[in-house]
Write a protein that holds these residues in place. Structure first.
Motif, PDB file in Angstrom:
ATOM      1  N   SER A 358      50.100  46.896  57.696  1.00  0.00           N
ATOM      2  CA  SER A 358      48.689  46.760  58.040  1.00  0.00           C
ATOM      3  C   SER A 358      48.472  47.345  59.432  1.00  0.00           C
ATOM      4  CB  SER A 358      48.254  45.291  58.029  1.00  0.00           C
ATOM      5  OG  SER A 358      48.364  44.751  56.732  1.00  0.00           O
ATOM      6  N   ILE A 359      47.504  48.250  59.521  1.00  0.00           N
ATOM      7  CA  ILE A 359      47.205  48.931  60.780  1.00  0.00           C
ATOM      8  C   ILE A 359      45.776  48.608  61.197  1.00  0.00           C
ATOM      9  CG2 ILE A 359      46.871  51.179  61.880  1.00  0.00           C
ATOM     10  CD1 ILE A 359      49.731  50.805  61.498  1.00  0.00           C
ATOM     11  N   ASN A 360      45.582  48.210  62.457  1.00  0.00           N
ATOM     12  CA  ASN A 360      44.242  47.945  62.979  1.00  0.00           C
ATOM     13  C   ASN A 360      43.581  49.238  63.444  1.00  0.00           C
ATOM     14  OD1 ASN A 360      43.821  44.870  63.166  1.00  0.00           O
ATOM     15  ND2 ASN A 360      45.900  45.166  63.964  1.00  0.00           N
ATOM     16  N   ILE A 361      42.313  49.391  63.095  1.00  0.00           N
ATOM     17  CA  ILE A 361      41.527  50.537  63.535  1.00  0.00           C
ATOM     18  C   ILE A 361      40.499  50.054  64.556  1.00  0.00           C
ATOM     19  CG2 ILE A 361      39.880  52.315  62.825  1.00  0.00           C
ATOM     20  CD1 ILE A 361      42.733  52.845  61.930  1.00  0.00           C
ATOM     21  N   SER A 362      40.473  50.679  65.710  1.00  0.00           N
ATOM     22  CA  SER A 362      39.543  50.304  66.762  1.00  0.00           C
ATOM     23  C   SER A 362      38.113  50.712  66.394  1.00  0.00           C
ATOM     24  CB  SER A 362      39.941  50.997  68.072  1.00  0.00           C
ATOM     25  OG  SER A 362      38.905  50.949  69.012  1.00  0.00           O
ATOM     26  N   PRO A 363      37.126  49.939  66.822  1.00  0.00           N
ATOM     27  CA  PRO A 363      35.730  50.342  66.606  1.00  0.00           C
ATOM     28  C   PRO A 363      35.434  51.734  67.147  1.00  0.00           C
ATOM     29  CG  PRO A 363      35.821  48.070  67.363  1.00  0.00           C
ATOM     30  CD  PRO A 363      37.215  48.599  67.441  1.00  0.00           C
ATOM     31  N   TRP A 364      36.102  52.099  68.242  1.00  0.00           N
ATOM     32  CA  TRP A 364      35.879  53.432  68.816  1.00  0.00           C
ATOM     33  C   TRP A 364      36.345  54.527  67.867  1.00  0.00           C
ATOM     34  CZ3 TRP A 364      33.648  54.296  73.667  1.00  0.00           C
ATOM     35  CH2 TRP A 364      33.386  53.149  74.404  1.00  0.00           C
ATOM     36  N   GLN A 365      37.406  54.269  67.116  1.00  0.00           N
ATOM     37  CA  GLN A 365      37.920  55.293  66.200  1.00  0.00           C
ATOM     38  C   GLN A 365      36.981  55.530  65.029  1.00  0.00           C
ATOM     39  OE1 GLN A 365      42.005  53.212  66.241  1.00  0.00           O
ATOM     40  NE2 GLN A 365      42.485  55.297  65.608  1.00  0.00           N
ATOM     41  N   LEU A 366      36.234  54.491  64.635  1.00  0.00           N
ATOM     42  CA  LEU A 366      35.307  54.655  63.507  1.00  0.00           C
ATOM     43  C   LEU A 366      34.103  55.519  63.857  1.00  0.00           C
ATOM     44  CD1 LEU A 366      35.272  51.164  61.745  1.00  0.00           C
ATOM     45  CD2 LEU A 366      36.139  53.329  60.860  1.00  0.00           C
ATOM     46  N   ARG A 367      34.026  55.986  65.096  1.00  0.00           N
ATOM     47  CA  ARG A 367      32.985  56.947  65.468  1.00  0.00           C
ATOM     48  C   ARG A 367      33.443  58.383  65.226  1.00  0.00           C
ATOM     49  NH1 ARG A 367      31.501  54.226  71.361  1.00  0.00           N
ATOM     50  NH2 ARG A 367      30.953  52.159  70.573  1.00  0.00           N
ATOM     51  N   ASP A 368      34.707  58.532  64.870  1.00  0.00           N
ATOM     52  CA  ASP A 368      35.291  59.859  64.643  1.00  0.00           C
ATOM     53  C   ASP A 368      35.180  60.217  63.166  1.00  0.00           C
ATOM     54  OD1 ASP A 368      36.751  62.170  64.513  1.00  0.00           O
ATOM     55  OD2 ASP A 368      38.655  61.273  65.135  1.00  0.00           O
ATOM     56  N   ALA A 369      34.367  61.219  62.863  1.00  0.00           N
ATOM     57  CA  ALA A 369      34.149  61.609  61.466  1.00  0.00           C
ATOM     58  C   ALA A 369      35.420  62.140  60.810  1.00  0.00           C
ATOM     59  CB  ALA A 369      33.045  62.660  61.393  1.00  0.00           C
ATOM     60  N   TRP A 370      36.405  62.550  61.616  1.00  0.00           N
ATOM     61  CA  TRP A 370      37.643  63.124  61.069  1.00  0.00           C
ATOM     62  C   TRP A 370      38.777  62.107  61.030  1.00  0.00           C
ATOM     63  CZ3 TRP A 370      37.404  67.758  58.832  1.00  0.00           C
ATOM     64  CH2 TRP A 370      36.344  68.596  59.180  1.00  0.00           C
ATOM     65  N   LEU A 371      38.457  60.830  61.248  1.00  0.00           N
ATOM     66  CA  LEU A 371      39.514  59.820  61.315  1.00  0.00           C
ATOM     67  C   LEU A 371      40.326  59.758  60.028  1.00  0.00           C
ATOM     68  CD1 LEU A 371      40.953  57.450  62.684  1.00  0.00           C
ATOM     69  CD2 LEU A 371      39.159  55.946  61.793  1.00  0.00           C
ATOM     70  N   ALA A 372      39.673  59.749  58.872  1.00  0.00           N
ATOM     71  CA  ALA A 372      40.395  59.650  57.592  1.00  0.00           C
ATOM     72  C   ALA A 372      41.370  60.814  57.437  1.00  0.00           C
ATOM     73  CB  ALA A 372      39.406  59.626  56.431  1.00  0.00           C
ATOM     74  N   GLN A 373      40.913  62.023  57.771  1.00  0.00           N
ATOM     75  CA  GLN A 373      41.784  63.200  57.643  1.00  0.00           C
ATOM     76  C   GLN A 373      42.990  63.101  58.581  1.00  0.00           C
ATOM     77  OE1 GLN A 373      38.447  63.290  57.689  1.00  0.00           O
ATOM     78  NE2 GLN A 373      38.223  63.898  55.537  1.00  0.00           N
ATOM     79  N   LYS A 374      42.782  62.547  59.779  1.00  0.00           N
ATOM     80  CA  LYS A 374      43.891  62.402  60.726  1.00  0.00           C
ATOM     81  C   LYS A 374      44.927  61.408  60.208  1.00  0.00           C
ATOM     82  CE  LYS A 374      41.080  63.544  64.773  1.00  0.00           C
ATOM     83  NZ  LYS A 374      40.436  63.034  66.017  1.00  0.00           N
ATOM     84  N   ILE A 375      44.463  60.298  59.632  1.00  0.00           N
ATOM     85  CA  ILE A 375      45.395  59.303  59.094  1.00  0.00           C
ATOM     86  C   ILE A 375      46.152  59.870  57.895  1.00  0.00           C
ATOM     87  CG2 ILE A 375      45.566  57.044  57.963  1.00  0.00           C
ATOM     88  CD1 ILE A 375      43.182  56.139  59.636  1.00  0.00           C
ATOM     89  N   ILE A 376      45.443  60.563  57.024  1.00  0.00           N
ATOM     90  CA  ILE A 376      46.082  61.163  55.844  1.00  0.00           C
ATOM     91  C   ILE A 376      47.116  62.199  56.272  1.00  0.00           C
ATOM     92  CG2 ILE A 376      45.648  62.606  53.816  1.00  0.00           C
ATOM     93  CD1 ILE A 376      42.867  61.195  53.654  1.00  0.00           C
ATOM     94  N   LYS A 377      46.806  62.947  57.334  1.00  0.00           N
ATOM     95  CA  LYS A 377      47.756  63.947  57.845  1.00  0.00           C
ATOM     96  C   LYS A 377      49.044  63.288  58.314  1.00  0.00           C
ATOM     97  CE  LYS A 377      48.101  67.738  61.141  1.00  0.00           C
ATOM     98  NZ  LYS A 377      48.412  67.662  62.522  1.00  0.00           N
ATOM     99  N   VAL A 378      48.923  62.156  59.029  1.00  0.00           N
ATOM    100  CA  VAL A 378      50.119  61.442  59.503  1.00  0.00           C
ATOM    101  C   VAL A 378      50.912  60.897  58.314  1.00  0.00           C
ATOM    102  CG1 VAL A 378      50.951  59.495  60.874  1.00  0.00           C
ATOM    103  CG2 VAL A 378      49.044  60.864  61.703  1.00  0.00           C
ATOM    104  N   LEU A 379      50.210  60.371  57.309  1.00  0.00           N
ATOM    105  CA  LEU A 379      50.887  59.883  56.107  1.00  0.00           C
ATOM    106  C   LEU A 379      51.672  61.006  55.431  1.00  0.00           C
ATOM    107  CD1 LEU A 379      48.078  57.639  54.547  1.00  0.00           C
ATOM    108  CD2 LEU A 379      50.317  56.838  55.312  1.00  0.00           C
TER     109      LEU A 379
END
Length: 543
Positions: A358-379
């Motif tokens: 389980s990974i916590n996502i900061s409220p500040w990160q949810l302002r980044d429209a590319w957040l999902a793509q960045k997480i998927i890239k790390v996966l």
């Protein structure tokens, strides 16, 4: 250098022009006196006594004299108007250089200059100078919602209220944006005078402002410093007031705070942490720690929540409560979070497939429209299965932009990532958010869990959340489980999973690997498929 020459020669040219014009005018008047009487007497004799007409040359000279006198008068008048216009322009330039054009208050430079004079007067008269720094809370929201014209009108209204609250002799300044400052002298034995003014300002700012037909709600954070408390100069006084304002904002806003030396030490520590954080993230000094999550039905280890810890080379282990807020304020949270993800995914690749992260996502990160793509890239880069990842987001992070959060969550869910609503029960519109996003789990905030057996309200809330999760077919995880009595109560209520120090302190990568090896929960161990999951009792012994 060319500009300096131009600026210095222009006044000199004006002065020389004035001298030439004056000389011409004087010469013309002298010539008029000399020739005018002769021409006039000759002309009168010619018309009344029949004498010879006036000399033509003298008449022409007289007319030229008259023309020169008129020219001199007009030139003198034009120069007088020019001087008046130039003086007005210089006065306006000085005003613009020293005043804020929106409110008429002093600007930062003028506050420093006039504040220095007031600082000296305070010492000479055995008084103290109080300096206040005032910052409006949530002003950006007003600008964003209603436009800058409304924002400017609000700033003028605020300036009027500040001026009205000041004693007769005071300095008022707008330092830029929504930050104001004011200074005045007071009797150092009666600081209550200053506090009453500060309280009046904070109280007034929290009341609605009627601006441009709108009823606007703001508040303010106010810092106060006094010159007789280790402030050798106006610059030190301004800095102290600014630090106190920052402390008032940090303490919850809509309040004032006096400056004291502990604030400066705290700020220095914060600045040191910020500076160290910039190098610690790329060096991977911020590392993942793992808190065990247990299935309350089977007593088996289910997975881990990933926590960030700073392994400082000098200060040792630094708590996330100290550096996470700094990372969020400075924008470093994105790099920090992705670094923690990468390290934890690499560490967990060869764990038993039944164990999740389980990974916590900061409220500040949810302002980044590319957040999902960045997480998927790390996966993808680490080879960690998306279906073993659970992303936790808090309710408060959904208020800024729910549509963007839905887009990010949708992209992650399409890859098989699960979603948990963290700290449930502390927000204001939980049910709406449960409907708006496809959550797979609810996590009860630990403040309710830890007081479960002592507080009837907490027990009622936990029970209600458990019933809600059951009706929505959403498993419920309880955080903050620290003793067996709480665990037993949660099991009776119907919570699916639990985590907390009852099951052991958070473990480093090495520590969690040792634990999993003892429980035969590493993929390279033979017979992993047949090996039973670790029992809670043995986990407690390991912790």
């Amino acid at each position: 250098m060319a500009l300096d020459l131009e600026q210095t020669t222009e006044p000199e040219a004006g002065k020389s022009g004035d001298i030439v014009t004056g000389a011409i005018s004087v010469a013309a008047i002298l010539m008029f006196v000399g020739t005018g009487s002769s021409v006039l007497s000759t002309t009168l004799q010619h018309y009344f006594e029949g004498g010879a007409p006036a000399d033509r040359t003298l008449v022409i000279a007289l007319l030229l004299n008259v023309a020169l006198i008129l020219f001199g008068w007009r030139r003198h008048n034009a120069l007088r108007i020019e001087v008046r216009v130039r003086a007005a322009a210089e006065e306006r330039a000085h005003l613009l250089a020293s005043r804020d054009p929106l409110t008429g208050f002093l600007n930062r430079r003028s506050l420093a200059e006039e504040g220095a004079a007031m600082f000296v007067r305070a010492n000479r008269r055995r008084k103290a100078m109080a300096l206040m720094m005032l910052d409006l809370d949530h002003f950006k929201t007003i600008n964003d919602m209603h436009g800058h014209a409304v924002g400017d009108a609000l700033l003028r209204a605020v300036a009027n209220e500040i001026a009205a609250a000041m004693p007769p002799i005071a300095l008022t300044a707008r330092l830029g944006g929504d930050e104001f400052s004011c200074g005045f002298l007071f009797d150092p034995t009666q600081p209550g005078t200053v506090e009453r003014i500060a309280e009046k300002l904070v109280s007034r700012m929290s009341q609605p402002f009627d601006v441009e037909g709108l009823r606007l709600h703001i508040s303010c954070s106010l810092g106060v410093a006094r010159s007789d408390f280790e402030c050798p100069s106006i610059d030190a006084l301004m800095r102290s007031a600014d630090i106190a304002m920052y402390q008032a904002k940090k303490s919850g806003r809509n309040r004032f705070a006096w400056f004291d030396q502990s604030m400066e030490r705290e700020l220095q520590t914060r600045n040191e942490l910020e500076s160290g954080l910039r190098t610690a993230i790329p060096r991977q000094e911020i590392v993942p720690y793992f808190e065990q999550q247990v299935d309350l039905t089977t007593n088996k280890l289910h997975g881990f929540e990933v926590l960030a810890r700073w392994e400082h080379p000098v200060r040792g282990l630094i708590s996330p409560e100290l550096f996470i807020p700094i990372a969020e304020e400075t924008g470093m949270i994105a790099d920090l979070s992705l670094s923690i993800m990468r390290q934890s995914f690499i560490a967990a690749r060869d764990w038993d497939p039944s164990l999740s992260l389980s990974i916590n996502i900061s409220p500040w990160q949810l302002r980044d429209a590319w957040l999902a793509q960045k997480i998927i890239k790390v996966l993808t880069e680490t080879g960690f299965p998306a279906n073993r990842l659970e992303v936790e987001i808090t309710e408060s992070s959904l208020f800024d932009n729910l549509a963007l959060a839905q887009s990010i969550v949708g992209s992650l869910k399409n890859q098989g990532v699960r979603l948990a609503l963290d700290d449930f029960g502390t927000g204001y519109s939980s049910l709406a958010h449960l409907r708006a996003l496809p959550f797979d789990r609810i996590k009860i905030d630990k403040s309710f869990v830890m007081s479960l057996n002592e507080n009837a309200d907490s027990a009622a809330i936990v029970n209600a959340i458990a019933r809600l999760g059951e009706s929505l077919n959403l498993p419920v995880t309880a955080e903050g489980v620290e003793d067996a009595a709480i665990e037993e109560r949660l099991r009776a209520i119907g919570c699916a999973k639990a985590q907390g120090w009852l099951y052991g302190r958070p473990l480093s990568v090495t520590g969690v690997r040792r634990l999993l090896a003892e429980r035969r929960l590493l993929a390279q161990q033979q017979g992993i498929a047949e090996a039973p999951a670790a029992e809670v009792t043995s986990q407690r012994l390991a912790g």
